[in-house]
Structures are given as structure tokens and as C-alpha cells.
Design an enzyme around this catalytic site. Structure first.
Site: not given
Length: 284
Positions: A158, A161
């Protein structure tokens, strides 16, 4: 085949292919197209046979391309258990009385990533969607753990990203449980400490409005943090880890007694080592 009586005539009806589960039930995975009327006849005959065999729960996995068969199953007393993008799972309870079939998954699992550099700046983002859109709030990178994904892997993914920052997972600092969050489901959110391995930010264009390294004092001074009990707890927790002797839970690779799949046991390694070195017995 099962013999059934239709208009005073005995007919042979093909039974549904099924495998036995570990709880005296059966699992049917439909794959072949058929008319709903033929399926209804096969299902009726199969239930008769399963009842004779003392079966209890019936699970029918209906792929999306066979959606025409769902109505026939519902008319026989089946109900929805869960759905995925490519199938629907229906269930039925044969014995009299209350069923003991397990419920669908009750929780969504998410992460919040605390990433701080050597300048005591924390990695924060502003989101393009969700409850914080347009509020000017700077928050930790967050996200949902994918199916089959480990918490430690999800946290690293996460952050990468949303900010393009490479990190190393260190430990789970704490977790929070809340209820009635998404379509009535509960939520588990794990606050994770990650060590940055790179520092140049490239925000995710599709979801992130802005990203930056923000001084800790500026982060905690936000009204969003000051007015939120949970956010102040999270900040104090992160500071306790950075400045004091707080220890979270580090991942230890293990295998379970259910399968050979690798998983992680999250343990307080610091206190565990102290306990072992002091001669305390650690049960396994």
C-alpha cells in the site's frame, strides 16, 4: 440415480455430483449448463438422497454463467451465503431445527502505515476519494489487505502504491476493531511500523491528491488529529515506539496444523527474548 414418482409414474432422475465435507455435509460445484427445470428435479432427488444418508449442510457453488439455476435452488429453501465476482454460494440445512453452518466472513482487514525518516518526518497523503476528500487532512497511507495476502506484505504494497516509497516492514504496533463499517461488516485495522528504504515520493495519480514527508509536530497539530481520540492514541503509540521502549508485534514465519501454507505469527519479540533469557518457560 434416484427414483421419484411423477404423475403416478416412477422416473429415474440423475443426482447432482457432490463431495463430502468434514462436517457431515456435501459440496456441489456446478459447472455444466442445464435447464432450470432439470436442475430443480435433480436437486429435489439429491436432497432426498442426502437426507437418507444423514447429511446436514448442503453447499452449492453457482458460477456466474449458471445464474439461471439460482431461482430453482431458492425455491427449494436454499439461501445466499456469500458471493464473489465469479460465483454465488448457496446453502441449505437438511435436519430439523436451527442450522449450525458457519456465517460468511464478518470482518474486513486493513492497514495503516507509520513511516518516518531520519528527520522525524512522517509519510502522509491526501486522498482523492472517501470521507477525507477535499478536507485538507494529511493521514497515514492506508489500505485493505487482499485475499490471501499477509498483513506485513499488504502494508509494504500500500505504501508503494500510494507514494512509490520502498519500505521494510518492522512490526504491528497495535490494531483496532470497529463494527457496522462496510455493509454491516466489522473492520480490523492494523497500525504498522515500516522503515523507509527510499525517500523520493511519486504519488499515485488515481487515488492520491498529494503526498509528502511532514514534520511530526505539524502532523499532530492538525485539528483532525487533535479532535480524534483514536488518532491521538495512534500518534502517542508511534511516538512511544520511536522515543521509548514500546515493542509491537513482529512477524514470525510459521506453518499451521491445518495446511502446509506458510503464514505469520505476530509476536512481541522483545519481551519474548527477555522471558526466554530469564529462564521462563514458553509454552508452544
Amino acid at each position: 440415480m434416484e427414483k421419484i414418482i411423477v404423475e403416478n409414474k416412477v422416473q429415474q432422475v440423475k443426482l447432482l455430483a457432490a463431495i463430502n465435507d468434514e462436517h457431515d455435509g456435501v459440496i456441489v460445484e456446478l459447472s455444466e449448463p442445464m435447464h432450470s427445470e432439470d436442475f430443480a428435479s435433480m436437486l429435489k432427488a439429491s436432497i432426498v438422497q442426502w437426507r437418507k444418508q444423514g447429511k446436514r449442510g448442503v453447499w452449492i457453488k453457482v458460477p456466474i454463467e449458471l445464474v439461471n439455476l439460482v431461482e430453482a435452488a431458492v425455491k427449494e429453501g436454499f439461501w445466499y451465503h456469500h458471493a464473489e465476482p465469479n460465483y454465488l454460494m448457496l446453502i441449505y440445512w437438511i435436519p430439523e431445527g436451527t442450522h449450525t453452518l458457519p456465517a460468511n466472513a464478518s470482518h474486513r482487514v486493513g492497514i495503516a502505515a507509520f513511516v518516518m525518516n531520519d528527520k522525524r518526518e512522517v509519510l502522509v497523503v491526501q486522498e482523492k476519494s472517501g470521507i477525507f476528500r477535499g478536507t485538507g487532512v494529511w493521514k497515514f497511507p492506508t489500505g485493505v489487505v487482499d485475499e490471501g495476502e499477509d498483513i506485513c506484505v499488504a502494508a509494504v504494497r500500500e505504501v508503494k502504491e500510494e507514494t512509490d516509497i520502498d519500505t521494510k516492514f518492522v512490526e504491528v504496533l497495535a490494531f483496532r476493531q470497529s463494527h457496522k463499517v462496510y455493509f454491516g461488516k466489522s473492520d480490523l485495522s492494523f497500525i504498522c511500523l515500516l522503515q523507509p528504504l527510499s525517500f523520493e515520493i511519486q504519488k499515485q495519480e488515481s487515488e492520491i491528491e498529494a503526498a509528502q514527508w511532514m514534520p511530526l509536530d505539524e502532523y499532530v497539530a492538525q485539528p483532525f488529529v487533535q479532535k480524534s481520540e483514536i488518532m491521538k492514541y495512534m500518534f502517542d503509540l508511534c511516538l512511544a515506539k520511536v522515543d521509548k521502549d514500546y515493542s509491537g508485534f513482529s512477524p514470525v514465519s510459521t506453518t499451521s496444523n491445518v495446511s502446509d501454507e506458510k503464514g505469520y505469527l505476530y509476536v512481541n519479540s522483545q519481551d519474548l527474548i527477555k522471558a526466554v533469557s530469564s529462564g521462563h518457560h514458553i509454552s508452544t
